[in-house]
Design a protein around this motif. Structure first.
Motif, PDB file in Angstrom:
ATOM      1  N   LYS A 288      13.829  14.464  22.020  1.00 45.11           N
ATOM      2  CA  LYS A 288      14.671  14.932  23.118  1.00 45.11           C
ATOM      3  C   LYS A 288      14.822  13.851  24.181  1.00 45.11           C
ATOM      4  O   LYS A 288      13.905  13.089  24.447  1.00 45.11           O
ATOM      5  CB  LYS A 288      14.040  16.179  23.753  1.00 45.11           C
ATOM      6  N   ARG A 290      16.856  13.756  28.131  1.00 48.62           N
ATOM      7  CA  ARG A 290      16.705  14.571  29.340  1.00 48.62           C
ATOM      8  C   ARG A 290      16.628  16.058  28.955  1.00 48.62           C
ATOM      9  O   ARG A 290      17.420  16.534  28.162  1.00 48.62           O
ATOM     10  CB  ARG A 290      17.895  14.301  30.264  1.00 48.62           C
ATOM     11  N   GLN A 291      15.672  16.784  29.576  1.00 50.32           N
ATOM     12  CA  GLN A 291      15.507  18.193  29.225  1.00 50.32           C
ATOM     13  C   GLN A 291      15.859  19.142  30.360  1.00 50.32           C
ATOM     14  O   GLN A 291      15.893  20.355  30.164  1.00 50.32           O
ATOM     15  CB  GLN A 291      14.076  18.455  28.741  1.00 50.32           C
ATOM     16  N   SER A 292      16.094  18.600  31.581  1.00 51.70           N
ATOM     17  CA  SER A 292      16.492  19.465  32.695  1.00 51.70           C
ATOM     18  C   SER A 292      17.257  18.646  33.717  1.00 51.70           C
ATOM     19  O   SER A 292      17.127  17.418  33.771  1.00 51.70           O
ATOM     20  CB  SER A 292      15.257  20.094  33.353  1.00 51.70           C
ATOM     21  N   GLU A 295      14.959  16.578  36.297  1.00 49.58           N
ATOM     22  CA  GLU A 295      14.108  15.550  35.696  1.00 49.58           C
ATOM     23  C   GLU A 295      14.585  14.142  36.093  1.00 49.58           C
ATOM     24  O   GLU A 295      15.788  13.892  36.200  1.00 49.58           O
ATOM     25  CB  GLU A 295      14.212  15.735  34.173  1.00 49.58           C
TER      26      GLU A 295
END
Lengths: 348, 348
Positions: A288, A290-292, A295
């Motif tokens: 993955k 960027r997850q949010s 972030e």
């Protein structure tokens, strides 16, 4: 002597002059967009490549490095130096040249200047990282360090990611003025800033490209807000970093090739097992990115041999049927390969 | 475009054609004697050099290697391939080129073909080893393998050590005929032999330079008599040797750089702690060379970066004030080193 060398003896050479002609023939922005496409394609087949950290020869004043790689069909290496003190002597901090060769025969097929080409591919690489890691719609970049790499970074970000505003800062206002003047007709909104704090105000992307060979703190922890993507480009050898360790600790860190980046990049400040992801895995979907939204993503770019491979492969394609190279007589090619001495003797 | 590059942008390039002119200008035998002197001088200051085994990229059909070294003042590297199957395709098994650079600035100062130059320095290296290891008065050499390296070996041994007779053998009689014809006017007594046993009859020095990429047994144990000096030149990569292990076991073994030779040379057949001496220690007197007349000495030559450094340094000296090079525009040299982009932009 009237000896006539065979076609096999010749290798195309792209001089600095011809590289610049080729870049303008293609268009600077298009050239960087193409390089980004080539780098992305090679990163997507990462596992095919022979990978090794660069081979560095350090002295008190600089470093000379050889950066080889191969995909099993073609082989490339780059020679590159890094001498921060050169600038005071009117010389380039970084100069480079490289070779593309055929793995099947071992014969070189391209010899090229790479000072200009490295500047182009380094910017294209940052743009690829930004494409995969920044928040959607990121269009304002703070460019910290307005030296030789800065304009390339700005143009690549516009060409690849649609960045429309760049906020420039350098400890030397003359460098910022030079950068702004060079970008005046690039189609970017340019904001000259007096402090790094000013530069990062409202920026979705922060790119640092400073040249001092020291542990610097170009950015401190309280300067970096949520959601930004950082390209830390200038920290690229042992003892040379740009970010405060706390920023690295707060960020999700992405690198080209971790065995090299842990020694040369911002990661040298952290423990050897500090979490980090190789960018090719984000490109292929194996990991993955960027997850949010809030972030902080950090591309800890140090430059890797595959980027040079991509760039040389691209230049080799682009010079075909153009006048942007000359053939040089680099390979001894006797009629009978066992008769090298006879070739030498008959040359008399 | 009328951009004029500054003198700093140019690097002298010695093509194959110009290398051959330079060699004839100096004289082949003198050139090899000079190279032997330069190599000996650099081996005598061995401890000053950055040393690393070459960086090899192997494929099914060959290898591409980078061989860097530095004495702290100058830096050199060579690109060299080894593709034994090339010969059947009318290509050279080995091609090479190299660069000499200034450690203080990282700027390259010479770019040169090294296919011809490597053949010359390899022979000069064998002559240096023979000078320090063969019995006094050794003047007859068996030359096993009459390919691209053979004539160079014979001429270097005459120039450096006064060898007056060469006994030639190759599995292919045509190679022997070629070698003999090339040496016809070299001032050597030439004996064409039908078997390796015949070739080594009465030889004080045995030099093997064969090209097959296999574990060969060019010499078997019972063929080698007391007191000879052997230069085993052809066994120079993993899986490629020329001598039966029993010969290596009976000999006093000397090498260029043991960490490399134990992987690439005849020593790859032996345990990792098999006794062996680095030749530089014999040259400086730090270790003993031959200790008795009946002893068999073996120079397990694989080629080391310092020999290329010596050769490039020598060529750089010799081309000064000659027409045997051209200047190529390899280094980007903007008026302001921070303004690489401006240089590119103004080139339009």
């Amino acid at each position: 002597m009237t000896l006539k060398a065979s076609p096999l003896a010749f290798v195309p050479f792209v001089s600095v002059d011809n590289m610049m002609r080729l870049v303008h023939h293609v268009g600077i922005a298009q050239f960087m967009a193409d390089l980004a496409t080539e780098i992305e394609a090679d990163f997507a087949r990462w596992e095919l490549f022979d990978k090794t950290p660069r081979l560095a020869s350090h002295s008190d004043v600089g470093v000379i490095e050889l950066m080889p790689t191969s995909d099993g069909v073609q082989y490339a290496f780059k020679y590159v130096n890094g001498h921060p003190k050169n600038m005071q002597e009117g010389l380039q901090t970084v100069t480079a040249f490289g070779v593309l060769a055929d793995v099947d025969t071992g014969y070189p097929k391209l010899f090229s200047e790479m000072t200009v080409l490295t500047a182009l591919r380094t910017a294209a690489m940052s743009a690829v990282a930004t494409k995969h890691l920044a928040n959607p719609g990121a269009n304002t970049m703070a460019m910290i360090g307005n030296g030789a790499q800065s304009e390339f970074q700005c143009i690549a970000q516009k060409a690849v990611n649609g960045v429309d505003t760049v906020r420039l800062y350098d400890v030397d206002p003359a460098a910022t003025a030079k950068c702004a003047a060079n970008l005046a007709d690039a189609g970017l909104t340019i904001v000259r800033c007096d402090t790094p704090e000013d530069a990062i105000e409202g920026a979705d992307i922060i790119t640092t490209a400073t040249a001092d060979k020291n542990m610097q703190t170009i950015l401190t922890d309280n300067m970096v807000g949520n959601g930004v993507h950082i390209n830390a480009i200038g920290g690229d050898c042992p003892g040379k970093t740009e970010l405060h360790g706390d920023i690295v600790a707060r960020s999700s860190v992405f690198a080209e090739y971790l065995p090299q980046t842990r020694v040369e990049g911002e990661l040298q400040q952290m423990d050897d097992d500090h979490p980090a992801t190789e960018l090719w895995q984000v490109i292929t979907g194996a990991a993955k990115g960027r997850q949010s939204q809030p972030e902080i993503t950090l591309f800890d770019g140090v430059g890797f041999a595959i980027e040079d491979f991509s760039a040389l492969r691209y230049v080799h394609q682009k010079i075909q049927d153009t006048p942007f190279y000359i053939d040089i007589d680099l390979i001894a090619d006797p009629d009978d390969p066992r008769d090298l001495f006879g070739m030498l003797k008959r040359a008399h």
